[in-house]
Scaffold this motif. Structure first.
Motif, short mmCIF file in Angstrom:
data_model
loop_
_atom_site.label_atom_id
_atom_site.label_comp_id
_atom_site.label_asym_id
_atom_site.label_seq_id
_atom_site.Cartn_x
_atom_site.Cartn_y
_atom_site.Cartn_z
N UNK A 1 37.14 38.77 44.83
CA UNK A 1 37.92 39.77 45.53
C UNK A 1 38.55 39.26 46.78
N UNK A 2 37.91 38.24 47.52
CA UNK A 2 38.58 37.55 48.64
C UNK A 2 40.16 37.09 48.31
N UNK A 3 40.09 36.32 47.09
CA UNK A 3 41.14 35.69 46.48
C UNK A 3 42.22 36.79 46.39
N UNK A 4 41.91 37.70 45.70
CA UNK A 4 43.00 38.82 45.34
C UNK A 4 43.41 39.39 46.49
N UNK A 5 42.60 39.75 47.43
CA UNK A 5 42.91 40.53 48.62
C UNK A 5 43.93 39.68 49.48
N UNK A 6 43.31 38.32 49.55
CA UNK A 6 44.16 37.40 50.36
C UNK A 6 45.48 37.20 49.87
N UNK A 7 45.65 36.90 48.53
CA UNK A 7 46.70 36.63 47.85
C UNK A 7 47.80 37.84 47.73
N UNK A 8 47.21 38.78 47.80
CA UNK A 8 48.35 39.97 48.17
C UNK A 8 48.85 40.14 49.41
N UNK A 9 47.86 39.69 50.44
CA UNK A 9 48.62 39.73 51.81
C UNK A 9 49.31 38.65 52.06
N UNK B 1 39.75 31.12 36.05
CA UNK B 1 40.72 31.54 35.30
C UNK B 1 40.95 33.05 35.19
N UNK B 2 39.96 33.54 35.26
CA UNK B 2 39.80 35.26 34.86
C UNK B 2 40.40 35.68 36.35
N UNK B 3 40.04 35.13 37.39
CA UNK B 3 40.45 35.38 38.81
C UNK B 3 41.98 35.42 38.64
N UNK B 4 42.53 34.31 38.54
CA UNK B 4 43.98 33.77 38.25
C UNK B 4 44.75 34.95 37.76
N UNK B 5 44.39 34.93 36.47
CA UNK B 5 44.78 36.09 35.46
C UNK B 5 44.82 37.48 36.11
N UNK B 6 43.60 38.00 36.70
CA UNK B 6 43.78 39.19 37.14
C UNK B 6 44.88 39.38 38.51
N UNK B 7 44.81 38.35 39.27
CA UNK B 7 45.84 38.44 40.17
C UNK B 7 47.19 38.44 39.52
N UNK B 8 47.58 37.63 38.79
CA UNK B 8 48.95 37.92 38.14
C UNK B 8 49.23 39.22 37.53
N UNK B 9 48.17 39.77 36.65
CA UNK B 9 48.48 41.15 36.05
C UNK B 9 48.61 42.39 37.12
N UNK C 1 46.41 52.12 45.98
CA UNK C 1 46.00 51.93 44.72
C UNK C 1 45.72 50.43 44.19
N UNK C 2 46.52 49.31 44.88
CA UNK C 2 46.31 48.10 44.66
C UNK C 2 44.77 47.60 45.16
N UNK C 3 44.37 48.25 46.53
CA UNK C 3 43.18 47.89 47.07
C UNK C 3 41.96 48.51 45.77
N UNK C 4 42.36 49.71 45.30
CA UNK C 4 41.34 50.29 44.36
C UNK C 4 41.41 49.53 43.05
N UNK C 5 42.51 49.16 42.71
CA UNK C 5 42.70 48.57 41.31
C UNK C 5 41.86 47.12 41.41
N UNK C 6 42.09 46.27 42.66
CA UNK C 6 41.36 45.19 42.65
C UNK C 6 39.90 45.31 42.54
N UNK C 7 39.52 46.30 43.30
CA UNK C 7 37.76 46.52 43.14
C UNK C 7 37.37 46.95 41.82
N UNK C 8 38.31 47.66 41.00
CA UNK C 8 37.84 48.44 39.89
C UNK C 8 37.74 47.13 38.78
N UNK C 9 39.11 46.34 38.69
CA UNK C 9 39.08 45.25 37.85
C UNK C 9 38.18 44.25 38.10
N UNK C 10 38.07 43.71 39.23
CA UNK C 10 37.05 42.76 39.37
C UNK C 10 35.75 43.05 39.50
N UNK C 11 35.38 44.19 39.64
CA UNK C 11 33.83 44.85 39.32
C UNK C 11 33.99 44.67 37.88
#
Length: 234
Positions: free
Chosen positions: A120-128, A24-32, A53-63
């Motif tokens: 992280x893989x879900x977030x990166x993959x989703x954006x691509x 759930x957190x992963x999906x919410x992160x992706x939407x935000x 900046x999205x690349x950096x934001x994905x790492x920062x928020x996921x971490x």
């Protein structure tokens, strides 16, 4: 023996419930991130900061999320067991106390490491995937340049392992204070130190600082298991 102890801890603490929460957190992160991606990924920001900046934001928020998740799980699995005296029963088994504690620590570490990598893989993959459809993409970066490079996978594994390991700083604090809340509050402090910034100054990706925190986490683990066979359960 260690594997059996880890399976026992998984069942005893019903850690399957965290799978749903992490998903759930992963999906919410992706939407935000996706909703703010237009502002984050403007050409101006890429020119100023020299990276996506999205690349950096994905790492920062996921971490950040998984530093907190690790702290919460350590508080639930280990610290609360001391506080509620349920550790008395575990330590009455004919098994070394150090093995019991290490099995609990390993369960939490492995779960959060795997979950952070998958997040992280879900977030990166989703954006691509959606980037090609919506026109929002990581500026100057293609999927081949990330997923097709060994450097990306190495950084993904090392960064995720480092973030989860650093989170173990909270273990000693929580056990010393005999408080799950103290551990969780310390997790927020770790997030601020590792992911925050003051103006243009930040410790994000500061390797010496991360190494120092990892060493501090190792000391934290050592102090928690040191002479545990000789100590009474607090």
């Amino acid at each position: 023996m260690m594997w059996k102890l880890m399976k026992l801890e998984w069942k005893k603490n019903n850690l399957k419930k965290y799978i749903v929460k992490v998903a759930a957190v992963t999906v919410i992160l992706f939407l935000l991130l996706f909703m703010t991606s237009g502002e984050l990924e403007s050409k101006e920001t890429v020119e100023i900061y020299g990276q996506s900046m999205i690349y950096a934001a994905i790492k920062m928020f996921a971490d950040s999320c998984f530093i907190l998740c690790t702290g919460v799980m350590l508080a639930s699995v280990i610290i609360s067991a001391y506080r509620d005296k349920t550790m008395d029963l575990m330590f009455s088994y004919p098994i070394k106390r150090q093995k019991i504690l290490f099995s609990q620590m390993l369960v939490v570490w492995i779960f959060n490491f795997v979950a952070l990598v998958l997040c992280k893989l879900f977030l990166f993959g989703g954006f691509f995937l959606l980037g090609n459809w919506t026109g929002i993409a990581l500026q100057g970066i293609t999927s081949g340049e990330i997923f097709g490079q060994a450097a990306f996978w190495l950084e993904l594994a090392m960064d995720s392992a480092a973030m989860v390991s650093i989170s173990y700083v909270v273990l000693f604090v929580g056990m010393r204070a005999k408080s799950s809340k103290a551990a969780i509050l310390t997790s927020f402090l770790v997030i601020v130190l590792t992911q925050g910034n003051i103006g243009s100054y930040t410790l994000i990706n500061n390797v010496p600082f991360y190494l120092a925190l990892t060493a501090l986490a190792a000391v934290s683990v050592f102090l928690c298991v040191y002479k545990i066979e000789e100590r009474d359960v607090v």
